[in-house]
Motif scaffolding. Structure first.
Motif, short mmCIF file in Angstrom:
data_model
loop_
_atom_site.label_atom_id
_atom_site.label_comp_id
_atom_site.label_asym_id
_atom_site.label_seq_id
_atom_site.Cartn_x
_atom_site.Cartn_y
_atom_site.Cartn_z
N LEU A 166 0.82 -1.22 0.00
CA LEU A 166 0.00 0.00 0.00
C LEU A 166 0.85 1.26 0.00
CD1 LEU A 166 -3.00 -0.76 2.39
CD2 LEU A 166 -3.09 -0.24 -0.05
N ILE A 176 2.36 7.22 -6.17
CA ILE A 176 1.24 7.45 -7.11
C ILE A 176 0.71 8.88 -6.95
CG2 ILE A 176 -1.18 6.88 -7.55
CD1 ILE A 176 -0.45 3.94 -7.14
N ILE A 177 0.56 9.32 -5.71
CA ILE A 177 0.08 10.68 -5.46
C ILE A 177 1.08 11.70 -6.01
CG2 ILE A 177 -0.39 12.38 -3.64
CD1 ILE A 177 -1.52 10.00 -1.98
N MET A 224 1.07 3.92 -2.81
CA MET A 224 0.11 5.03 -2.98
C MET A 224 0.81 6.39 -2.91
SD MET A 224 -2.89 3.79 -3.56
CE MET A 224 -3.97 2.37 -3.31
N PHE A 225 1.87 6.50 -2.12
CA PHE A 225 2.57 7.79 -1.99
C PHE A 225 3.27 8.20 -3.28
CE2 PHE A 225 2.15 6.28 2.42
CZ PHE A 225 1.49 7.38 2.96
N LEU A 245 -7.08 6.85 -8.04
CA LEU A 245 -6.38 7.82 -7.20
C LEU A 245 -5.51 8.74 -8.05
CD1 LEU A 245 -5.52 8.90 -4.40
CD2 LEU A 245 -3.74 7.13 -4.38
N ALA A 246 -4.76 8.15 -8.98
CA ALA A 246 -3.90 8.95 -9.85
C ALA A 246 -4.73 9.94 -10.67
CB ALA A 246 -3.11 8.03 -10.79
N ALA A 290 0.05 4.65 -13.39
CA ALA A 290 -0.55 5.82 -12.73
C ALA A 290 -0.18 7.10 -13.47
CB ALA A 290 -0.09 5.89 -11.28
N PHE A 294 -8.26 1.02 -7.87
CA PHE A 294 -8.19 2.11 -6.89
C PHE A 294 -6.91 2.94 -7.06
CE2 PHE A 294 -10.83 -1.15 -4.72
CZ PHE A 294 -12.01 -0.41 -4.68
N HIS A 295 -5.81 2.28 -7.43
CA HIS A 295 -4.56 3.00 -7.67
C HIS A 295 -4.72 3.97 -8.85
CE1 HIS A 295 -3.59 -0.82 -5.72
NE2 HIS A 295 -2.42 -0.32 -5.33
N LEU A 353 -5.82 -2.97 -9.99
CA LEU A 353 -5.26 -1.63 -9.76
C LEU A 353 -6.30 -0.52 -9.87
CD1 LEU A 353 -1.88 -1.81 -11.75
CD2 LEU A 353 -2.25 -2.20 -9.31
N GLU A 379 6.57 -2.31 -8.59
CA GLU A 379 6.09 -1.00 -8.13
C GLU A 379 6.27 0.04 -9.22
OE1 GLU A 379 6.95 -1.30 -3.31
OE2 GLU A 379 8.57 -0.72 -4.68
#
Length: 452
Positions: free
Chosen positions: A244, A250-251, A247-248, A417-418, A382, A413-414, A411, A375
């Motif tokens: 998880l 990805i942001i 996610m950082f 989010l992107a 993303a 949700f990933h 993916l 990753e």
């Protein structure tokens, strides 16, 4: 030929008159034009994809033979591509998506006749020719946006050719459905086509045309798969065993890609405005095009050939080989190429170049923070979603397209989010999307010409 068409129409009317169930008859008459348009769209999309791929392969063949040939073919390609559009189909220039958006807005009783300047058989022919010449000349353009305008043209012509006794079908629904079918056939992404129609085009409640939309996307997709085989646009990148914590990054990538994509849109719009104000003659336009072509040719010859074409090979390399990390300047080149190509005045889309730019941004940032290969793949995907969102301002469409073209449903949700981070970040640069502003420009020009 006209005699044959008349005979066919009479035979059809006689056949349908034999149907006693009025509801069944009405539903069939409503559905058949969408089916016909979908089959034609699937066929044309596959043929166009093959022609476009042939053009890119020809470019690489020429450069492998003698790399200095780029200084000859680039200026010729840029000028000829612009000339084809200018002389024969002015509204075939650029992507094609803003034209479809403008056509949807014009699909009202007062203005529907103006749609023919945006969607027509002439548009189909010169859209394909101009984009082919531009990509052979090294233009950093894609075929996906043009496929959407081509599909919209196909559906509009099918609707136009219906006999007078046929039940009337909404022009707006026909165009929106055609656009969705075109995107689905271009990327082999049926869900992406549906979401695109709803998120980017539709101001109508989906209940009014949902059956036609779903059916058209399915038929266009099946036709494309029948001709081209069942395929994924990119394939199956490895993304398993990712924590998880990804996610950082990805942001981070979502924010950076969104800002850069929005900034690229602003630059391209400013270039278009500057051209309108300063380049009043054909000679001035040709000089500008030759300069743009020589800039791209010089970068391709002296620095990196990856500035050329749609860039799909970059996406495939960073996702599926051990060469996952691009040099820091590649994202700059993959933004400079589309900026010069998209504003050339020729035909060509920005969907694929935007995905490539996003992939290269994700690749570079993954290298800086030393992510694992899996990753890195997630962050690259993303980046693709984020950059496309920054251009289109359609985060759900972007996420679904990338999800479907790689079959990485885990993916979701990933990628969402992107897209959402990019959508928020891109507003910091410009409130409106590239497509929205170009659409308004098309509408202004068409309505202005109509008043003169």
């Amino acid at each position: 030929m006209l005699k044959i068409i008349v005979i066919i129409r009479r035979s059809l009317k006689k056949s349908f008159d034999n149907i006693r169930n009025e509801q069944l008859k009405y539903n069939l008459l409503q559905a058949i034009p969408f089916w016909i348009g979908s089959v034609i769209t699937g066929f044309v999309a596959v043929m166009y994809a093959k022609i476009f791929a042939w053009g890119e392969n020809l470019l690489h063949f020429i450069l492998d033979w003698h790399s200095w040939m780029i200084f000859i073919i680039a200026p010729i390609g840029f000028v000829v591509s612009w000339w084809l559009v200018k002389e024969f189909a002015p509204n075939a220039k650029g992507s094609g998506i803003p034209q479809v958006m403008a056509a949807v807005e014009l699909a009202n009783p007062k203005e529907h006749r103006k749609i023919r300047s945006l969607l027509s058989l002439k548009i189909i022919v010169f859209k394909i020719l101009s984009s082919l010449v531009l990509v052979i000349g090294g233009g950093a353009v894609g075929r996906e946006g043009p496929t959407i305008q081509i599909a919209g043209s196909v559906f509009r012509k099918v609707n136009e050719y219906l006999p007078e006794w046929w039940p009337k079908i909404s022009k707006k629904n026909m165009i929106m459905t055609g656009a969705a079918a075109g995107l689905a056939a271009a990327f082999n992404t049926p869900l992406g086509g549906i979401v695109f129609a709803v998120e980017e085009l539709s101001k109508t409640h989906i209940n009014y045309f949902k059956t036609a939309l779903f059916t058209a996307v399915i038929i266009a997709g099946l036709t494309a798969q029948t001709l081209a085989g069942s395929y994924l646009y990119l394939g199956y990148p490895k993304t398993n065993d990712v924590s998880l914590m990804v996610m950082f990054p990805i942001i981070l990538v979502g924010g950076i890609a969104g800002i850069l994509a929005s900034q690229l849109s602003v630059i391209m719009l400013k270039m278009n405005d500057w051209k309108k104000r300063k380049l009043k003659t054909d000679r001035a336009n040709v000089a500008f095009l030759i300069l743009c072509a020589l800039i791209i040719a010089s970068i391709a010859f002296f620095i990196n050939r990856e500035i050329l074409g749609s860039g799909k090979e970059i996406m495939e390399r960073v996702l599926f080989t051990s060469e996952k990390h691009e040099d820091w300047y590649v994202p700059v080149l993959r933004m400079l190429g589309p900026a010069l190509s998209f504003t050339s005045g020729g035909a060509g889309g920005i969907f694929a170049p935007a995905l490539t730019a996003g992939a290269s941004i994700g690749s570079v940032i993954s290298g800086f923070i030393h992510l694992s290969p899996n990753e890195t793949n997630v962050v690259i995907l993303a980046g693709m979603v984020a950059f496309l969102t920054g251009i289109t301002r359609a985060p759900f469409t972007s996420a679904i397209i990338v999800l479907e073209m790689t079959d990485r449903h885990s993916l979701i949700f990933h990628l969402m989010l992107a897209g959402m981070v990019s959508s928020i970040a891109s507003i910091l640069v410009s409130r409106h999307s590239l497509y929205d502003i170009i659409k308004v420009n098309f509408l202004t020009e068409i309505r202005k010409d109509d008043r003169m």
